[in-house]
Design a protein around this motif. Structure first.
Motif, PDB file in Angstrom:
ATOM      1  N   ILE A 241     -56.161  21.941  -4.129  1.00  0.00           N
ATOM      2  CA  ILE A 241     -56.656  20.582  -4.352  1.00  0.00           C
ATOM      3  C   ILE A 241     -55.485  19.639  -4.612  1.00  0.00           C
ATOM      4  O   ILE A 241     -55.420  18.538  -4.072  1.00  0.00           O
ATOM      5  CB  ILE A 241     -57.661  20.543  -5.537  1.00  0.00           C
ATOM      6  CG1 ILE A 241     -58.909  21.365  -5.222  1.00  0.00           C
ATOM      7  CG2 ILE A 241     -58.030  19.112  -5.901  1.00  0.00           C
ATOM      8  CD1 ILE A 241     -59.670  20.958  -3.997  1.00  0.00           C
ATOM      9  N   GLU A 242     -54.545  20.099  -5.431  1.00  0.00           N
ATOM     10  CA  GLU A 242     -53.383  19.267  -5.738  1.00  0.00           C
ATOM     11  C   GLU A 242     -52.556  19.009  -4.480  1.00  0.00           C
ATOM     12  O   GLU A 242     -52.138  17.883  -4.233  1.00  0.00           O
ATOM     13  CB  GLU A 242     -52.529  19.943  -6.811  1.00  0.00           C
ATOM     14  CG  GLU A 242     -51.491  19.016  -7.392  1.00  0.00           C
ATOM     15  CD  GLU A 242     -50.903  19.516  -8.703  1.00  0.00           C
ATOM     16  OE1 GLU A 242     -49.862  18.983  -9.085  1.00  0.00           O
ATOM     17  OE2 GLU A 242     -51.477  20.430  -9.329  1.00  0.00           O
TER      18      GLU A 242
ATOM     19  N   SER B 299     -61.856  19.659   2.642  1.00  0.00           N
ATOM     20  CA  SER B 299     -62.060  20.801   1.745  1.00  0.00           C
ATOM     21  C   SER B 299     -62.527  22.030   2.508  1.00  0.00           C
ATOM     22  O   SER B 299     -62.004  23.131   2.313  1.00  0.00           O
ATOM     23  CB  SER B 299     -63.098  20.477   0.666  1.00  0.00           C
ATOM     24  OG  SER B 299     -62.663  19.435  -0.153  1.00  0.00           O
TER      25      SER B 299
ATOM     26  N   VAL C   7     -57.446  27.547  -5.944  1.00  0.00           N
ATOM     27  CA  VAL C   7     -58.239  26.370  -5.580  1.00  0.00           C
ATOM     28  C   VAL C   7     -57.619  25.123  -6.205  1.00  0.00           C
ATOM     29  O   VAL C   7     -57.464  24.090  -5.542  1.00  0.00           O
ATOM     30  CB  VAL C   7     -59.721  26.520  -6.012  1.00  0.00           C
ATOM     31  CG1 VAL C   7     -60.483  25.223  -5.821  1.00  0.00           C
ATOM     32  CG2 VAL C   7     -60.384  27.654  -5.241  1.00  0.00           C
TER      33      VAL C   7
ATOM     34  N   ILE D 248     -63.661  14.037   2.226  1.00  0.00           N
ATOM     35  CA  ILE D 248     -63.398  15.065   1.217  1.00  0.00           C
ATOM     36  C   ILE D 248     -64.029  16.387   1.649  1.00  0.00           C
ATOM     37  O   ILE D 248     -63.392  17.447   1.586  1.00  0.00           O
ATOM     38  CB  ILE D 248     -63.930  14.625  -0.168  1.00  0.00           C
ATOM     39  CG1 ILE D 248     -63.104  13.445  -0.699  1.00  0.00           C
ATOM     40  CG2 ILE D 248     -63.923  15.791  -1.161  1.00  0.00           C
ATOM     41  CD1 ILE D 248     -63.701  12.743  -1.904  1.00  0.00           C
TER      42      ILE D 248
ATOM     43  N   ASN E  22     -53.565  19.097  -1.308  1.00  0.00           N
ATOM     44  CA  ASN E  22     -54.293  18.368  -0.269  1.00  0.00           C
ATOM     45  C   ASN E  22     -54.784  16.987  -0.684  1.00  0.00           C
ATOM     46  O   ASN E  22     -54.957  16.115   0.169  1.00  0.00           O
ATOM     47  CB  ASN E  22     -55.476  19.202   0.221  1.00  0.00           C
ATOM     48  CG  ASN E  22     -55.043  20.350   1.092  1.00  0.00           C
ATOM     49  OD1 ASN E  22     -54.812  20.170   2.278  1.00  0.00           O
ATOM     50  ND2 ASN E  22     -54.896  21.527   0.519  1.00  0.00           N
ATOM     51  N   PHE E  23     -55.035  16.809  -1.990  1.00  0.00           N
ATOM     52  CA  PHE E  23     -55.586  15.534  -2.442  1.00  0.00           C
ATOM     53  C   PHE E  23     -54.728  14.808  -3.475  1.00  0.00           C
ATOM     54  O   PHE E  23     -54.990  13.667  -3.822  1.00  0.00           O
ATOM     55  CB  PHE E  23     -56.996  15.734  -3.030  1.00  0.00           C
ATOM     56  CG  PHE E  23     -58.010  16.195  -2.019  1.00  0.00           C
ATOM     57  CD1 PHE E  23     -58.438  15.364  -0.994  1.00  0.00           C
ATOM     58  CD2 PHE E  23     -58.544  17.468  -2.089  1.00  0.00           C
ATOM     59  CE1 PHE E  23     -59.386  15.781  -0.066  1.00  0.00           C
ATOM     60  CE2 PHE E  23     -59.487  17.907  -1.167  1.00  0.00           C
ATOM     61  CZ  PHE E  23     -59.904  17.055  -0.152  1.00  0.00           C
TER      62      PHE E  23
ATOM     63  N   LEU F 270     -56.634  19.353 -11.299  1.00  0.00           N
ATOM     64  CA  LEU F 270     -57.877  19.784 -11.937  1.00  0.00           C
ATOM     65  C   LEU F 270     -57.553  20.739 -13.071  1.00  0.00           C
ATOM     66  O   LEU F 270     -56.540  21.438 -13.036  1.00  0.00           O
ATOM     67  CB  LEU F 270     -58.765  20.507 -10.922  1.00  0.00           C
ATOM     68  CG  LEU F 270     -59.187  19.735  -9.684  1.00  0.00           C
ATOM     69  CD1 LEU F 270     -59.993  20.632  -8.757  1.00  0.00           C
ATOM     70  CD2 LEU F 270     -59.990  18.513 -10.055  1.00  0.00           C
TER      71      LEU F 270
ATOM     72  N   LYS G 120     -62.797  12.662  -9.155  1.00  0.00           N
ATOM     73  CA  LYS G 120     -61.364  12.779  -9.485  1.00  0.00           C
ATOM     74  C   LYS G 120     -60.500  11.961  -8.537  1.00  0.00           C
ATOM     75  O   LYS G 120     -59.553  11.300  -8.962  1.00  0.00           O
ATOM     76  CB  LYS G 120     -60.923  14.247  -9.442  1.00  0.00           C
ATOM     77  CG  LYS G 120     -61.455  15.094 -10.568  1.00  0.00           C
ATOM     78  CD  LYS G 120     -60.925  14.698 -11.915  1.00  0.00           C
ATOM     79  CE  LYS G 120     -59.644  15.422 -12.237  1.00  0.00           C
ATOM     80  NZ  LYS G 120     -59.224  15.280 -13.624  1.00  0.00           N
ATOM     81  N   ILE G 121     -60.807  12.014  -7.265  1.00  0.00           N
ATOM     82  CA  ILE G 121     -59.988  11.351  -6.247  1.00  0.00           C
ATOM     83  C   ILE G 121     -60.161   9.829  -6.291  1.00  0.00           C
ATOM     84  O   ILE G 121     -59.188   9.084  -6.237  1.00  0.00           O
ATOM     85  CB  ILE G 121     -60.327  11.883  -4.843  1.00  0.00           C
ATOM     86  CG1 ILE G 121     -59.876  13.346  -4.732  1.00  0.00           C
ATOM     87  CG2 ILE G 121     -59.678  11.030  -3.750  1.00  0.00           C
ATOM     88  CD1 ILE G 121     -60.432  14.085  -3.536  1.00  0.00           C
TER      89      ILE G 121
ATOM     90  N   LEU H 193     -64.853  16.479  -7.042  1.00  0.00           N
ATOM     91  CA  LEU H 193     -63.649  16.019  -6.342  1.00  0.00           C
ATOM     92  C   LEU H 193     -63.693  14.524  -6.072  1.00  0.00           C
ATOM     93  O   LEU H 193     -62.695  13.826  -6.263  1.00  0.00           O
ATOM     94  CB  LEU H 193     -63.508  16.743  -5.004  1.00  0.00           C
ATOM     95  CG  LEU H 193     -62.841  18.087  -4.997  1.00  0.00           C
ATOM     96  CD1 LEU H 193     -62.776  18.637  -3.578  1.00  0.00           C
ATOM     97  CD2 LEU H 193     -61.446  18.008  -5.575  1.00  0.00           C
TER      98      LEU H 193
ATOM     99  N   TYR I 249     -67.911  19.008  -4.431  1.00  0.00           N
ATOM    100  CA  TYR I 249     -67.568  17.756  -3.749  1.00  0.00           C
ATOM    101  C   TYR I 249     -67.761  16.549  -4.662  1.00  0.00           C
ATOM    102  O   TYR I 249     -66.964  15.618  -4.644  1.00  0.00           O
ATOM    103  CB  TYR I 249     -68.407  17.572  -2.485  1.00  0.00           C
ATOM    104  CG  TYR I 249     -68.259  18.673  -1.465  1.00  0.00           C
ATOM    105  CD1 TYR I 249     -67.021  19.281  -1.213  1.00  0.00           C
ATOM    106  CD2 TYR I 249     -69.355  19.131  -0.748  1.00  0.00           C
ATOM    107  CE1 TYR I 249     -66.893  20.297  -0.275  1.00  0.00           C
ATOM    108  CE2 TYR I 249     -69.233  20.137   0.195  1.00  0.00           C
ATOM    109  CZ  TYR I 249     -68.004  20.717   0.425  1.00  0.00           C
ATOM    110  OH  TYR I 249     -67.879  21.715   1.353  1.00  0.00           O
TER     111      TYR I 249
END
Length: 81
Positions: free
Chosen positions: A49-50, A10, A45, A6, A52-53, A57, A78-79, A75, A72
């Protein structure tokens, strides 16, 4: 996904998107100040995030996020659910 994965991913896309040296992105560094973020940049951001992961959010997710370490941790939760 591990915390190390992550962090690496990131750092790569944040440094590229916000044109910041990756070496400035350390766990203790302040997120907003290091990246020069304003409220509109936070939307970017969230989109990054959406993309890439694959997680979405919202504003409340950022409450208490000051440093990259906080970012981190948020994230990772969440991940990895």
């Amino acid at each position: 996904m591990t915390r190390e994965e992550i962090i690496a991913k990131s750092k790569e896309f944040l440094a590229s998107e916000f044109e910041v040296d990756e070496n400035l992105i350390t766990p203790e560094s302040p997120l907003k100040e290091t990246l020069g973020l304003d409220s509109l940049d936070l939307v970017d951001v969230v989109v990054l995030i959406e993309q890439n992961f694959g997680v979405t959010l919202t504003g409340p997710d950022f409450v208490g996020v000051v440093s990259f370490d906080d970012f981190y941790t948020m994230l990772e939760k969440k991940i990895n659910g």
